[in-house]
Design an enzyme around this catalytic site. Structure first.
Site, mmCIF file in Angstrom:
data_model
loop_
_atom_site.group_PDB
_atom_site.id
_atom_site.type_symbol
_atom_site.label_atom_id
_atom_site.label_comp_id
_atom_site.label_asym_id
_atom_site.label_seq_id
_atom_site.Cartn_x
_atom_site.Cartn_y
_atom_site.Cartn_z
ATOM 1 N N LEU A 275 44.938 33.231 38.865
ATOM 2 C CA LEU A 275 46.336 33.398 38.435
ATOM 3 C C LEU A 275 47.313 32.908 39.493
ATOM 4 C CD1 LEU A 275 46.586 36.859 36.708
ATOM 5 C CD2 LEU A 275 46.894 34.605 35.713
ATOM 6 N N GLU A 292 37.551 31.168 31.230
ATOM 7 C CA GLU A 292 37.319 32.591 31.537
ATOM 8 C C GLU A 292 36.116 33.093 30.731
ATOM 9 O OE1 GLU A 292 38.462 35.204 33.601
ATOM 10 O OE2 GLU A 292 36.849 36.196 32.477
ATOM 11 N N MET A 417 38.034 44.966 47.098
ATOM 12 C CA MET A 417 38.181 43.753 47.920
ATOM 13 C C MET A 417 39.640 43.376 48.138
ATOM 14 S SD MET A 417 35.039 41.418 46.702
ATOM 15 C CE MET A 417 33.741 41.133 47.865
ATOM 16 N N HIS A 547 71.745 52.727 44.108
ATOM 17 C CA HIS A 547 72.190 51.903 42.982
ATOM 18 C C HIS A 547 73.024 50.750 43.524
ATOM 19 C CE1 HIS A 547 73.600 50.761 39.036
ATOM 20 N NE2 HIS A 547 74.832 50.730 39.517
HETATM 21 C C1 LIG Z 1 42.757 33.201 48.226
HETATM 22 C C2 LIG Z 1 42.746 34.686 48.550
HETATM 23 C C3 LIG Z 1 43.921 35.393 48.505
HETATM 24 C C4 LIG Z 1 43.914 36.753 48.790
HETATM 25 N N1 LIG Z 1 45.093 37.427 48.720
HETATM 26 C C5 LIG Z 1 45.111 38.742 48.989
HETATM 27 C C6 LIG Z 1 46.327 39.456 48.961
HETATM 28 O O1 LIG Z 1 47.396 38.913 48.702
HETATM 29 N N2 LIG Z 1 46.293 40.778 49.252
HETATM 30 C C7 LIG Z 1 45.129 41.421 49.554
HETATM 31 O O2 LIG Z 1 45.159 42.618 49.792
HETATM 32 N N3 LIG Z 1 43.948 40.760 49.588
HETATM 33 C C8 LIG Z 1 43.922 39.437 49.323
HETATM 34 N N4 LIG Z 1 42.729 38.764 49.381
HETATM 35 C C9 LIG Z 1 41.503 39.520 49.729
HETATM 36 C C10 LIG Z 1 41.436 39.727 51.268
HETATM 37 O O3 LIG Z 1 41.509 38.481 51.910
HETATM 38 C C11 LIG Z 1 40.147 40.438 51.642
HETATM 39 O O4 LIG Z 1 40.024 41.619 50.886
HETATM 40 C C12 LIG Z 1 40.148 40.797 53.120
HETATM 41 O O5 LIG Z 1 40.240 39.637 53.902
HETATM 42 C C13 LIG Z 1 38.879 41.560 53.502
HETATM 43 O O6 LIG Z 1 38.940 41.878 54.861
HETATM 44 P P1 LIG Z 1 37.601 42.160 55.713
HETATM 45 O O7 LIG Z 1 38.095 42.552 57.065
HETATM 46 O O8 LIG Z 1 36.722 43.060 54.972
HETATM 47 O O9 LIG Z 1 36.835 40.765 55.769
HETATM 48 P P2 LIG Z 1 37.260 39.311 56.231
HETATM 49 O O10 LIG Z 1 38.724 39.131 56.214
HETATM 50 O O11 LIG Z 1 36.450 38.372 55.431
HETATM 51 O O12 LIG Z 1 36.809 39.257 57.758
HETATM 52 C C14 LIG Z 1 35.475 39.329 58.148
HETATM 53 C C15 LIG Z 1 35.350 38.728 59.533
HETATM 54 O O13 LIG Z 1 34.044 38.966 60.030
HETATM 55 C C16 LIG Z 1 33.550 37.809 60.682
HETATM 56 N N5 LIG Z 1 32.079 37.907 60.644
HETATM 57 C C17 LIG Z 1 31.278 37.912 59.569
HETATM 58 N N6 LIG Z 1 30.003 38.150 59.921
HETATM 59 C C18 LIG Z 1 30.003 38.301 61.274
HETATM 60 C C19 LIG Z 1 29.004 38.597 62.238
HETATM 61 N N7 LIG Z 1 27.747 38.857 61.875
HETATM 62 N N8 LIG Z 1 29.366 38.657 63.532
HETATM 63 C C20 LIG Z 1 30.645 38.447 63.912
HETATM 64 N N9 LIG Z 1 31.636 38.188 63.032
HETATM 65 C C21 LIG Z 1 31.319 38.126 61.744
HETATM 66 C C22 LIG Z 1 34.135 36.664 59.878
HETATM 67 O O14 LIG Z 1 34.173 35.478 60.628
HETATM 68 C C23 LIG Z 1 35.526 37.212 59.551
HETATM 69 O O15 LIG Z 1 36.445 36.856 60.552
HETATM 70 C C24 LIG Z 1 42.705 37.407 49.138
HETATM 71 C C25 LIG Z 1 41.507 36.687 49.202
HETATM 72 C C26 LIG Z 1 41.525 35.336 48.919
HETATM 73 C C27 LIG Z 1 40.247 34.566 49.007
HETATM 74 N N1 LIG Z 2 46.882 39.300 45.452
HETATM 75 C C1 LIG Z 2 45.691 39.801 45.793
HETATM 76 O O1 LIG Z 2 45.556 40.952 46.145
HETATM 77 C C2 LIG Z 2 44.509 38.915 45.752
HETATM 78 C C3 LIG Z 2 44.645 37.548 45.602
HETATM 79 C C4 LIG Z 2 43.498 36.772 45.571
HETATM 80 C C5 LIG Z 2 42.255 37.370 45.693
HETATM 81 N N2 LIG Z 2 42.163 38.699 45.831
HETATM 82 C C6 LIG Z 2 40.846 39.351 45.925
HETATM 83 O O2 LIG Z 2 39.849 38.364 46.019
HETATM 84 C C7 LIG Z 2 38.772 38.687 45.169
HETATM 85 C C8 LIG Z 2 38.305 37.464 44.426
HETATM 86 O O3 LIG Z 2 39.305 36.991 43.512
HETATM 87 P P1 LIG Z 2 38.874 36.177 42.232
HETATM 88 O O4 LIG Z 2 40.087 35.869 41.452
HETATM 89 O O5 LIG Z 2 37.961 35.073 42.627
HETATM 90 O O6 LIG Z 2 37.934 37.203 41.499
HETATM 91 P P2 LIG Z 2 38.235 38.242 40.312
HETATM 92 O O7 LIG Z 2 37.070 39.135 40.297
HETATM 93 O O8 LIG Z 2 39.591 38.802 40.470
HETATM 94 O O9 LIG Z 2 38.243 37.338 38.991
HETATM 95 C C9 LIG Z 2 37.173 36.487 38.677
HETATM 96 C C10 LIG Z 2 37.300 36.093 37.217
HETATM 97 O O10 LIG Z 2 36.342 35.078 36.972
HETATM 98 C C11 LIG Z 2 35.670 35.354 35.741
HETATM 99 N N3 LIG Z 2 34.345 34.697 35.837
HETATM 100 C C12 LIG Z 2 33.306 35.050 36.632
HETATM 101 N N4 LIG Z 2 32.300 34.176 36.489
HETATM 102 C C13 LIG Z 2 32.704 33.240 35.599
HETATM 103 C C14 LIG Z 2 32.134 32.057 35.052
HETATM 104 N N5 LIG Z 2 30.931 31.631 35.397
HETATM 105 N N6 LIG Z 2 32.837 31.324 34.153
HETATM 106 C C15 LIG Z 2 34.081 31.720 33.798
HETATM 107 N N7 LIG Z 2 34.681 32.826 34.281
HETATM 108 C C16 LIG Z 2 34.014 33.576 35.178
HETATM 109 C C17 LIG Z 2 35.633 36.867 35.677
HETATM 110 O O11 LIG Z 2 35.467 37.334 34.358
HETATM 111 C C18 LIG Z 2 37.009 37.231 36.247
HETATM 112 O O12 LIG Z 2 38.007 37.278 35.274
HETATM 113 C C19 LIG Z 2 39.224 39.777 44.221
HETATM 114 O O13 LIG Z 2 38.400 40.891 44.431
HETATM 115 C C20 LIG Z 2 40.631 40.096 44.605
HETATM 116 O O14 LIG Z 2 40.784 41.461 44.829
HETATM 117 C C21 LIG Z 2 43.261 39.492 45.844
#
Ligand SMILES: Cc1cc2nc3c(=O)[nH]c(=O)nc-3n(C[C@H](O)[C@H](O)[C@H](O)COP(=O)(O)OP(=O)(O)OC[C@H]3O[C@@H](n4cnc5c(N)ncnc54)[C@H](O)[C@@H]3O)c2cc1C
Ligand SMILES: NC(=O)c1ccc[n+]([C@@H]2O[C@H](COP(=O)([O-])OP(=O)(O)OC[C@H]3O[C@@H](n4cnc5c(N)ncnc54)[C@H](O)[C@@H]3O)[C@@H](O)[C@H]2O)c1
EC number: 1.8.1.4
Length: 577
Positions: A275, A292, A417, A547
């Site tokens: 999205l 989807e 996540m 407000h």
């Molecule tokens: C495109 C995108 C947009 C997103 N937008 C949002 C958002 O707007 N808001 C939101 O809340 N969430 C968002 N998320 C989800 C968010 O990024 C994750 O939930 C969050 O980063 C998880 O944090 P974490 O600390 O668990 O892991 P990570 O951020 O993945 O960090 C893990 C770290 O561990 C390190 N690592 C892994 N294995 C080892 C090892 N064995 N030894 C040493 N280091 C290691 C990695 O290099 C990494 O730096 C988004 C995700 C994506 C992909």
């Molecule tokens: N604003 C935010 O907080 C934010 C932004 C980006 C990502 N994230 C986090 O990152 C994680 C990953 O995001 P995401 O959008 O990749 O996952 P998601 O789980 O949010 O959505 C994945 C979508 O892909 C569909 N799907 C799965 N396999 C498929 C297939 N083979 N063919 C067609 N559709 C399929 C699922 O039904 C689902 O609707 C999420 O857990 C989200 O919490 C958060």
């Protein structure tokens, strides 16, 4: 509720595409040896709903080598009896310096703990480098582009704009510079507070003992700590049959670099990533086709909010969609041929269609990055790649019992996540290890999708609340307010939006709040804080809002609820000022 669906998907992007000499942790993170889909939709684990996704695939040679090297290194430095050390180098060691690890480290220092954090790639992890931060920079641009391109909107405000354009590299630089800035902030904040940042790949050697170092056979360094937190995060999940080339078939890791803006891009998955990127791409001029697997777009949202979002954010834009289909095979563009996408019916598995597009973004969820962590050295087995934990984030062993002094937070435990959930779990763990029992209420953690307008939520969706009510025998009520009646929203010419409250009329408990509209991501916190603190509607409805502000949408929402319970007076005596 989601429809029941069994997926049989496995990871296709392999490390075989990476020259062996360049095999760093970063590559390992992006192309882990084995992946398991996490079909949670922003907080709500869907494994149970969607059946089994056990995804096994034959490991590439390189991945086998990687695992072997890690295991050799672990064995080389494992203490003879694997027993717990008698004294410790640190009070707390955190493996992984993403937002989860960072949040835990800062709180640990505040609590007086001697803390080290081990990072194998760059500080900041997914959120800062490949997630929240750069994506929000792109969305800031798409929001402005969308506004400037809307003649209707501009005219309504009495503004005249000749033309709105953008410089792709300039937009990409904005995202990259922001990530760099936040990464530096995170690093400096830890250094300033005295957190030791240890560079290398961390693995558990035995009780309270960690090895960190290179991904080779060298023994590396061994450090001990009273408590250990695993915070190793996640990587994009790519279903079997999809070939990612990083140019025309991409994941969010590539898309965030904005190396191109394709004329026509298919987005596989209409979750958060799908999205948000549809918002970015359509504002920058692309046409989008969603693919989807489930029967409706945005299946994780409250259905009413999903329908409204579809009416406002999908139908009027250059977006079409195929629902109830899997993309089983995606082949990158080559030699002048477009990207081809083969679709099958998600239920019958019959071939449905073949699409030809300029590019495809794979947004089908995230897989935990937990390989090579050495958890078997403390009798822990991964569950679909995730680290099993209890409600206190204590890691569970084969028998389901907590492993003393070992915790896992963030994406790698699969509970929720989200960046702030990872950090909150880390803080919760630090509270426990410093003597205060603490259980985080995940139903109070808000989530937001930063599209235009934004979507936010906390707690249960209406179907989830009704299911719970039926099981537990209570009544559910729903009330809604519109942005159309809000002065501030109308002043901004942004009256499209609703807020929805799901609650118990018998006692005023807030079960869920969903908002679609301007600044929904900021507005949700009044509701999430109320849930976290156990505040009831009959109390919060007396809180005063300035407000004219958008927060009055929520004020009206709480005031419109019909709670049967006796309304108590103010909690504290009025104070004369
Ligand atoms: C495109 C995108 C947009 C997103 N937008 C949002 C958002 O707007 N808001 C939101 O809340 N969430 C968002 N998320 C989800 C968010 O990024 C994750 O939930 C969050 O980063 C998880 O944090 P974490 O600390 O668990 O892991 P990570 O951020 O993945 O960090 C893990 C770290 O561990 C390190 N690592 C892994 N294995 C080892 C090892 N064995 N030894 C040493 N280091 C290691 C990695 O290099 C990494 O730096 C988004 C995700 C994506 C992909
Ligand atoms: N604003 C935010 O907080 C934010 C932004 C980006 C990502 N994230 C986090 O990152 C994680 C990953 O995001 P995401 O959008 O990749 O996952 P998601 O789980 O949010 O959505 C994945 C979508 O892909 C569909 N799907 C799965 N396999 C498929 C297939 N083979 N063919 C067609 N559709 C399929 C699922 O039904 C689902 O609707 C999420 O857990 C989200 O919490 C958060």
């Amino acid at each position: 509720m989601q429809s029941s669906l069994t997926l049989s998907l496995s990871q296709s992007a392999t490390a075989s595409t990476i020259p062996k000499s360049n095999y760093t942790l970063n590559h390992a993170l992006r192309f882990p040896p084995s992946k398991h889909i996490n079909l949670r939709f922003c907080g709500l684990r869907r494994e149970a709903l969607l059946g089994s996704y056990s995804l096994s695939r034959s490991h590439s040679l390189q991945n086998k080598t990687l695992s072997k090297k890690i295991n050799n290194a672990i064995s080389a430095s494992l203490s003879a009896n694997g027993s717990a050390p008698k004294s410790f180098d640190y009070d707390l060691i955190i493996i992984g310096a993403g937002v989860g690890g960072h949040g835990a480290a800062l709180h640990a220092v505040e609590k007086g703990l001697k803390t080290a954090i081990i990072e194998g790639d760059v500080v900041g992890g997914t959120c800062v480098n490949r997630g929240c931060v750069p994506s929000k920079a792109l969305l800031a641009v798409s929001g402005r582009m969308r506004e400037l391109q809307s003649d209707h909107h501009m005219k309504a405000l009495g503004l005249q704009i000749a033309a709105a354009g953008y410089d792709r590299q300039g937009v990409a630089d904005h995202a990259n510079n922001l990530a760099m800035k936040i990464r530096n902030n995170l690093t400096n904040s830890m250094k300033a507070l005295g957190v030791d940042i240890l560079t290398g790949f961390g693995s558990i050697l035995g009780p309270q003992t960690v090895r960190y170092g290179k991904l080779d056979d060298s023994p590396g360094n061994t450090v001990t700590a009273k408590d250990i937190i695993v915070a190793t995060g996640s990587v994009p999940f790519v279903p079997k049959g999809i070939e990612v080339d990083g140019k025309t078939v991409i994941t969010s890791d590539h898309a965030l670099k904005l190396e191109s803006v394709p004329d026509w891009i298919a987005i596989v998955g209409s979750g958060y990533i799908g999205l948000e990127f549809s918002d970015v791409y359509t504002a920058l001029g692309s046409e989008v086709t969603f693919i989807e697997a489930l029967d409706q777009l945005m299946p994780g949202f409250d259905p009413e909010i999903g329908k409204l979002a579809q009416r406002v954010q999908i139908n009027p834009r250059k977006i079409d969609y195929h629902t109830g289909v899997f993309a089983t095979k995606i082949t990158p563009a080559e030699n002048g041929k477009p990207v081809t996408i083969e679709l099958i019916d998600a239920k019958t598995k019959e071939p449905k269609d073949t699409l030809e597009v300029d590019a495809a973004l794979i947004a089908t969820g995230r897989a935990p990055f937990t390989k090579g962590l050495g958890l078997d050295n403390v009798q822990v087995a991964l569950k679909n790649g995730f680290v099993p934990v209890d409600e206190r984030m204590q890691v569970l062993n084969f028998e389901g019992n907590p492993v003393p002094h070992l915790y896992c937070i963030g994406d790698s435990n699969g509970k929720m996540m989200l960046a702030h959930a990872a950090s909150a779990q880390g803080i919760s763990v630090v509270e426990q290890i410093t003597g205060r029992d603490h259980v985080l209420n995940h139903l109070s953690i808000p989530a937001a999708c930063f599209t235009h307008p934004e979507i936010s939520m906390v707690g249960l969706t209406e179907p989830q609340a009704r299911e719970k009510a039926e099981k537990e025998g209570f009544e559910v009520s729903v009330t809604k307010t519109s942005f159309k009646a809000n002065t501030k929203a109308l002043a901004e010419n942004e009256g499209e939006g609703i807020a929805k409250l799901i609650y118990r009329p018998d006692n005023g408990e807030i079960l869920g709040v969903h908002i679609f509209g301007l600044h929904a991501a900021d507005l949700i916190h009044e509701a999430s804080n109320a849930i976290a603190l156990g505040t009831r509607i009959q109390d919060i409805k007396f809180a005063v809002h300035a407000h004219p502000t958008l927060s009055e949408v929520l004020d009206e929402l709480f005031k419109s609820a019909k709670v049967k319970a006796h309304v108590p007076g103010p909690v504290s005596e009025p104070v004369a000022v």
